[in-house]
Design a protein around this motif. Structure first.
Motif, mmCIF file in Angstrom:
data_model
loop_
_atom_site.group_PDB
_atom_site.id
_atom_site.type_symbol
_atom_site.label_atom_id
_atom_site.label_comp_id
_atom_site.label_asym_id
_atom_site.label_seq_id
_atom_site.Cartn_x
_atom_site.Cartn_y
_atom_site.Cartn_z
ATOM 1 N N MET A 1 0.840 -1.164 0.000
ATOM 2 C CA MET A 1 0.000 0.000 0.000
ATOM 3 C C MET A 1 0.889 1.231 0.000
ATOM 4 N N PRO A 2 0.931 1.929 -1.087
ATOM 5 C CA PRO A 2 1.581 3.230 -1.009
ATOM 6 C C PRO A 2 0.563 4.296 -0.594
ATOM 7 N N LEU A 3 0.879 4.985 0.474
ATOM 8 C CA LEU A 3 0.065 6.098 0.952
ATOM 9 C C LEU A 3 0.774 7.383 0.560
ATOM 10 N N HIS A 4 0.054 8.252 -0.137
ATOM 11 C CA HIS A 4 0.593 9.526 -0.605
ATOM 12 C C HIS A 4 -0.156 10.647 0.089
ATOM 13 N N ARG A 5 0.549 11.407 0.902
ATOM 14 C CA ARG A 5 -0.042 12.582 1.545
ATOM 15 C C ARG A 5 0.549 13.815 0.882
ATOM 16 N N LEU A 6 -0.327 14.597 0.290
ATOM 17 C CA LEU A 6 0.089 15.822 -0.384
ATOM 18 C C LEU A 6 -0.352 17.006 0.464
ATOM 19 N N TYR A 7 0.606 17.711 1.023
ATOM 20 C CA TYR A 7 0.332 18.889 1.833
ATOM 21 C C TYR A 7 0.312 20.093 0.898
ATOM 22 N N VAL A 8 -0.877 20.696 0.768
ATOM 23 C CA VAL A 8 -1.078 21.730 -0.242
ATOM 24 C C VAL A 8 -1.770 22.952 0.338
ATOM 25 N N PRO A 9 -1.453 24.136 -0.192
ATOM 26 C CA PRO A 9 -2.269 25.302 0.127
ATOM 27 C C PRO A 9 -3.684 25.054 -0.411
ATOM 28 N N VAL A 64 5.402 9.944 0.941
ATOM 29 C CA VAL A 64 4.928 8.659 0.440
ATOM 30 C C VAL A 64 5.424 7.559 1.374
ATOM 31 N N HIS A 65 4.513 6.678 1.777
ATOM 32 C CA HIS A 65 4.897 5.500 2.552
ATOM 33 C C HIS A 65 4.672 4.271 1.694
ATOM 34 N N HIS A 66 5.742 3.551 1.404
ATOM 35 C CA HIS A 66 5.659 2.303 0.650
ATOM 36 C C HIS A 66 5.638 1.132 1.627
ATOM 37 N N VAL A 67 4.668 0.243 1.454
ATOM 38 C CA VAL A 67 4.573 -0.941 2.297
ATOM 39 C C VAL A 67 4.551 -2.199 1.439
ATOM 40 N N ALA A 68 3.808 -2.181 0.340
ATOM 41 C CA ALA A 68 3.614 -3.382 -0.472
ATOM 42 C C ALA A 68 4.894 -3.860 -1.143
ATOM 43 N N ARG A 69 5.768 -2.954 -1.502
ATOM 44 C CA ARG A 69 7.010 -3.313 -2.194
ATOM 45 C C ARG A 69 8.162 -2.488 -1.623
ATOM 46 N N GLN A 70 9.344 -3.072 -1.708
ATOM 47 C CA GLN A 70 10.561 -2.357 -1.346
ATOM 48 C C GLN A 70 11.490 -2.401 -2.557
ATOM 49 N N TRP A 99 8.313 22.246 -4.869
ATOM 50 C CA TRP A 99 7.784 21.013 -4.309
ATOM 51 C C TRP A 99 8.910 20.147 -3.783
ATOM 52 N N GLU A 100 8.522 19.214 -2.946
ATOM 53 C CA GLU A 100 9.464 18.266 -2.358
ATOM 54 C C GLU A 100 8.747 16.934 -2.203
ATOM 55 N N ILE A 101 9.456 15.846 -2.518
ATOM 56 C CA ILE A 101 8.893 14.498 -2.410
ATOM 57 C C ILE A 101 9.828 13.660 -1.560
ATOM 58 N N GLN A 102 9.239 12.935 -0.613
ATOM 59 C CA GLN A 102 10.013 12.030 0.226
ATOM 60 C C GLN A 102 9.303 10.690 0.261
ATOM 61 N N VAL A 103 10.051 9.609 0.011
ATOM 62 C CA VAL A 103 9.488 8.263 0.016
ATOM 63 C C VAL A 103 10.133 7.471 1.144
ATOM 64 N N ALA A 104 9.302 6.875 1.999
ATOM 65 C CA ALA A 104 9.792 6.048 3.102
ATOM 66 C C ALA A 104 9.321 4.615 2.903
ATOM 67 N N ALA A 105 10.214 3.669 3.150
ATOM 68 C CA ALA A 105 9.870 2.251 3.062
ATOM 69 C C ALA A 105 9.482 1.757 4.451
ATOM 70 N N LEU A 106 8.309 1.134 4.532
ATOM 71 C CA LEU A 106 7.806 0.621 5.803
ATOM 72 C C LEU A 106 7.761 -0.900 5.785
ATOM 73 N N ASP A 107 7.585 -1.475 6.940
ATOM 74 C CA ASP A 107 7.595 -2.923 7.111
ATOM 75 C C ASP A 107 6.291 -3.560 6.635
ATOM 76 N N HIS A 108 6.398 -4.472 5.692
ATOM 77 C CA HIS A 108 5.251 -5.197 5.124
ATOM 78 C C HIS A 108 4.519 -6.035 6.178
ATOM 79 N N VAL A 109 5.236 -6.508 7.172
ATOM 80 C CA VAL A 109 4.655 -7.402 8.172
ATOM 81 C C VAL A 109 3.597 -6.689 9.016
ATOM 82 N N SER A 110 3.729 -5.407 9.223
ATOM 83 C CA SER A 110 2.786 -4.672 10.077
ATOM 84 C C SER A 110 1.729 -3.931 9.254
ATOM 85 N N TRP A 111 1.211 -4.600 8.238
ATOM 86 C CA TRP A 111 0.212 -4.003 7.348
ATOM 87 C C TRP A 111 -0.899 -5.009 7.094
ATOM 88 N N ASN A 112 -2.151 -4.577 7.208
ATOM 89 C CA ASN A 112 -3.332 -5.387 6.891
ATOM 90 C C ASN A 112 -4.265 -4.591 5.988
#
Length: 149
Positions: A1-9, A64-70, A99-112
């Motif tokens: 699950m990639p979660l994309h949070r866009l902080y915008v005016p 961006v938080h990546h969980v499904a794939r690394q 703009w600025e983009i940051q991608v973080a890889a998270l642990d697949h095991v702690s995702w449902n």
């Protein structure tokens, strides 16, 4: 699950642009079930948005938080960033904003998903999830887990 949070005016993008951005981001993930891709726009009023200590209404921050794939290598990480930047170009570079983009890889095991542990990538269970575009129960031993969980 990639979660994309866009902080915008609040008035940076129209509702139509937000929809187009969400579709463009989803398109970057051709190998995943589309329901994995979540895009959230977080409005940040100018009086609450500071870059370099100065208020702004022309800045987009994407987390961006990546969980499904690394990514297996730095080269693959950079390839993803290039594809992501290209997909967003109409609403970043061509719009003349910063703009600025940051991608973080998270642990697949702690995702449902709906209380179900998602199948590993490129398994029969994940192919079914992609085909149905929703999570469905499956037996991990038959769904492609490579190890007992």
């Amino acid at each position: 699950m990639p979660l994309h949070r866009l902080y915008v005016p609040p008035n940076l993008y129209t509702p139509e642009e937000k929809s187009a951005i969400a579709k463009a981001i989803t398109g970057v993930y051709s190998g995943l079930p589309t329901f994995y891709v979540v895009v959230v726009f977080v409005d940040v009023p100018k009086q609450n948005y500071f870059v370099g200590g100065e208020q702004t209404d022309r800045f987009l921050r994407i987390v961006v938080h990546h969980v499904a794939r690394q990514f297996a290598s730095d080269e693959r990480k950079r390839n993803f960033m290039d594809r992501y930047e290209a997909a967003l170009e109409p609403w970043t570079k061509r719009k003349g904003i910063d703009w600025e983009i940051q991608v973080a890889a998270l642990d697949h095991v702690s995702w449902n998903e709906n209380g179900i542990r998602p199948p590993l990538g490129d398994t029969e269970a994940e192919k079914l999830w992609k085909e149905l575009n929703r999570p469905v129960p499956y037996e991990p031993e038959k769904g492609g887990f490579k190890t007992k969980l």
